[in-house]
Design a protein around this motif. Structure first.
Motif, mmCIF file in Angstrom:
data_model
loop_
_atom_site.group_PDB
_atom_site.id
_atom_site.type_symbol
_atom_site.label_atom_id
_atom_site.label_comp_id
_atom_site.label_asym_id
_atom_site.label_seq_id
_atom_site.Cartn_x
_atom_site.Cartn_y
_atom_site.Cartn_z
ATOM 1 N N UNK A 183 -30.943 27.638 -28.057
ATOM 2 C CA UNK A 183 -31.906 28.844 -27.671
ATOM 3 C C UNK A 183 -32.449 28.860 -29.059
ATOM 4 N N UNK A 184 -33.915 29.279 -29.036
ATOM 5 C CA UNK A 184 -34.827 29.489 -30.059
ATOM 6 C C UNK A 184 -34.948 28.380 -30.977
ATOM 7 N N UNK A 185 -35.134 27.271 -30.698
ATOM 8 C CA UNK A 185 -35.466 26.249 -31.542
ATOM 9 C C UNK A 185 -36.701 25.638 -31.629
ATOM 10 N N UNK A 186 -37.624 26.240 -30.891
ATOM 11 C CA UNK A 186 -39.140 25.892 -30.895
ATOM 12 C C UNK A 186 -39.204 24.418 -30.088
ATOM 13 N N UNK A 187 -38.284 24.194 -29.131
ATOM 14 C CA UNK A 187 -38.240 23.225 -28.514
ATOM 15 C C UNK A 187 -39.626 23.093 -27.389
ATOM 16 N N UNK A 188 -40.519 22.142 -27.385
ATOM 17 C CA UNK A 188 -41.296 21.930 -26.419
ATOM 18 C C UNK A 188 -40.962 20.972 -25.196
ATOM 19 N N UNK A 189 -39.624 20.530 -25.276
ATOM 20 C CA UNK A 189 -39.249 19.609 -24.014
ATOM 21 C C UNK A 189 -37.814 19.986 -23.825
ATOM 22 N N UNK A 190 -37.288 19.510 -22.716
ATOM 23 C CA UNK A 190 -35.909 19.426 -22.620
ATOM 24 C C UNK A 190 -35.374 18.257 -23.480
ATOM 25 N N UNK A 191 -34.362 18.457 -24.282
ATOM 26 C CA UNK A 191 -33.774 17.625 -24.744
ATOM 27 C C UNK A 191 -32.707 16.590 -24.108
ATOM 28 N N UNK A 192 -32.481 15.189 -24.495
ATOM 29 C CA UNK A 192 -31.605 14.595 -23.765
ATOM 30 C C UNK A 192 -29.950 15.173 -23.968
ATOM 31 N N UNK A 193 -29.514 15.471 -22.737
ATOM 32 C CA UNK A 193 -28.195 15.913 -22.510
ATOM 33 C C UNK A 193 -27.108 14.795 -22.504
ATOM 34 N N UNK A 194 -25.971 15.268 -22.945
ATOM 35 C CA UNK A 194 -24.760 14.548 -23.100
ATOM 36 C C UNK A 194 -24.479 14.603 -21.351
ATOM 37 N N UNK A 195 -23.994 13.399 -20.877
ATOM 38 C CA UNK A 195 -23.423 13.404 -19.417
ATOM 39 C C UNK A 195 -22.493 14.337 -18.814
ATOM 40 N N UNK A 196 -21.512 14.843 -19.804
ATOM 41 C CA UNK A 196 -20.705 15.736 -19.569
ATOM 42 C C UNK A 196 -20.890 17.144 -19.724
ATOM 43 N N UNK A 204 -36.048 31.147 -24.835
ATOM 44 C CA UNK A 204 -36.817 31.139 -26.069
ATOM 45 C C UNK A 204 -37.186 29.969 -26.969
ATOM 46 N N UNK A 205 -37.916 29.123 -25.928
ATOM 47 C CA UNK A 205 -38.433 27.815 -26.777
ATOM 48 C C UNK A 205 -39.828 28.053 -26.413
ATOM 49 N N UNK A 206 -40.460 26.716 -26.456
ATOM 50 C CA UNK A 206 -42.006 26.493 -25.982
ATOM 51 C C UNK A 206 -42.132 25.651 -25.043
ATOM 52 N N UNK A 207 -41.032 25.369 -24.148
ATOM 53 C CA UNK A 207 -41.090 24.075 -23.168
ATOM 54 C C UNK A 207 -42.078 24.567 -22.006
ATOM 55 N N UNK A 208 -42.873 23.446 -21.785
ATOM 56 C CA UNK A 208 -44.333 23.843 -20.784
ATOM 57 C C UNK A 208 -43.995 23.103 -19.544
ATOM 58 N N UNK A 209 -43.153 22.336 -19.345
ATOM 59 C CA UNK A 209 -43.105 21.578 -18.232
ATOM 60 C C UNK A 209 -41.599 20.940 -18.196
ATOM 61 N N UNK A 210 -40.904 21.067 -16.726
ATOM 62 C CA UNK A 210 -39.803 20.250 -16.351
ATOM 63 C C UNK A 210 -40.256 19.182 -15.693
ATOM 64 N N UNK A 211 -39.647 17.906 -16.150
ATOM 65 C CA UNK A 211 -40.035 16.872 -15.448
ATOM 66 C C UNK A 211 -38.681 16.316 -14.680
ATOM 67 N N UNK A 212 -38.948 15.169 -13.650
ATOM 68 C CA UNK A 212 -37.951 14.855 -13.008
ATOM 69 C C UNK A 212 -36.812 14.250 -13.647
ATOM 70 N N UNK A 213 -37.053 13.727 -14.672
ATOM 71 C CA UNK A 213 -36.411 12.810 -15.491
ATOM 72 C C UNK A 213 -35.459 13.779 -16.513
#
Length: 374
Positions: A183-196, A204-213
């Motif tokens: 939350x509230x880290x000024x991210x502009x995209x979804x970061x890589x998430x752990x598999x679990x 409350x970030x700046x993400x503009x698009x959700x990609x399939x990947x």
């Protein structure tokens, strides 16, 4: 010979003291210290004592010199008058001579800052926000190339620029068990998430698009919360590769098209977006047999997205553009024994629809919808 004279003088003084009547009275009262008037007849002590000169007419009744060892009185040695006058003149000169403001240089070509008691006397305390200097006047603030802080102005540290490109997600975000909080880290995209990862929060970030990947192969992810970002588009199958996804919160964005969602959904919140007439797939919620909450508040939806699963408990469609409702929207006109017990919360207020025109549409509901009846 000298020793003999001193001895004779000491005997005469002792005899006079003993014969005096006052000595006898004072000896009885013990008011005088006898040690001050005893004469040591020991020769060793007489050698160490000074010879006292007695003036003519000196008596024991009115002694002017005390015999013995007394502490000398304190003397206040006078300061030379010349030094006092010089000190007063120096203080007067310091008071009369005003301190002129001096120019403190700021850099090689800057104009500098005026400092001194005159400037503080006229302006009082230095202002927290310095005035912008006029061009050509010298100014209070130095040139832009100086870089030195103005006295009195609070230091405002520049926001550190963090390179988040290759930073590990659990170092950038907070990972607790299977939950990842970004939350509230000024991210502009979804970061890589752990598999679990089971729960992902990036509010409350700046993400503009959700990609399939972004969520590919996230087989354990159950909840995604992307509230209050700047999302304008979502790939249609961005959430279809998650077999355990149950809750999706994408409220307060700029989405105009609701993507396809798996049948395992139990909560969908897409309120406060720009979803319109063509923003929802046909029969998008029909096969979601576990769907409990559907929130589409504050959009541009102009119809109720039927058919709705029997599991649905709450439907919020307030402040949209719904103008009409069919009698079989919630009920089954072919089966009058059909009762939808689960759907207890229907919000249609804020829509241009008159609920009183379709009374047969609520006969199977435990409660009528909330909205205008006139």
């Amino acid at each position: 010979m000298r020793m003999l004279v001193r001895l004779i003088l000491g005997l005469f003084v002792l005899k006079a003291v003993v014969a005096s009547p006052r000595f006898s009275r004072q000896a009885d009262l013990d008011s005088y210290d006898s040690a001050n008037y005893d004469v040591d007849l020991d020769n060793s002590n007489l050698e160490n004592q000074d010879i006292y000169d007695y003036e003519e007419g000196l008596t024991i009744d009115d002694p002017q010199i005390e015999i013995g060892t007394l502490a000398p009185p304190d003397y206040n040695y006078p300061v030379p008058e010349a030094s006092i006058e010089e000190q007063e003149e120096e203080e007067a000169e310091e008071e009369e001579m005003p301190l002129k403001p001096q120019l403190v240089p700021q850099g090689s070509g800057g104009s500098g800052v005026l400092m001194g008691p005159d400037t503080q006397k006229e302006e009082g305390l230095l202002p927290t926000t310095p005035e912008t200097p006029q061009e050509g006047t010298g100014g209070v603030e130095g040139s832009g190339s100086s870089g030195m802080p103005v006295p009195g102005e609070p230091d405002e540290p520049d926001e550190p620029v963090v390179d988040r490109t290759d930073m590990p997600t659990c170092l950038l975000c907070t990972c607790l068990g299977g939950s990842v909080y970004c939350d509230d880290l000024k991210l502009d995209s979804v970061p890589p998430l752990p598999k679990d990862t089971t729960h992902f929060y990036a509010r409350y970030n700046r993400i503009t698009k959700i990609n399939k990947s972004d969520f590919a192969n996230m087989n354990k992810l159950k909840r995604i919360d992307l509230t209050a970002n700047e999302i304008k588009s979502i790939d249609d199958r961005a959430f279809m590769g998650m077999p355990q996804l149950e809750e999706l919160v994408i409220r307060e964005n700029h989405i105009s098209q609701l993507p396809a969602l798996p049948e395992t959904m139990s909560l969908i919140d897409a309120s406060h977006n720009n979803i319109g007439t063509k923003g929802i797939h046909r029969e998008a919620f029909k096969d979601m047999t576990s769907l409990l909450y559907l929130y589409l508040t504050d959009n541009n939806v102009d119809y109720i997205p039927v058919p709705l699963p029997d599991s649905l408990r709450s439907l919020h469609l307030q402040r949209n553009n719904i103008q009409m409702m069919h009698e079989d929207t919630f009920c089954n006109l072919k089966d009058f024994n059909y009762i939808r017990n689960a759907l207890e919360d229907i919000r249609l207020d804020g829509n241009p629809i008159n609920l009183s025109r379709t009374p047969q549409a609520y006969v199977c509901l435990p409660r009528i919808p909330i909205g205008d009846l006139i």
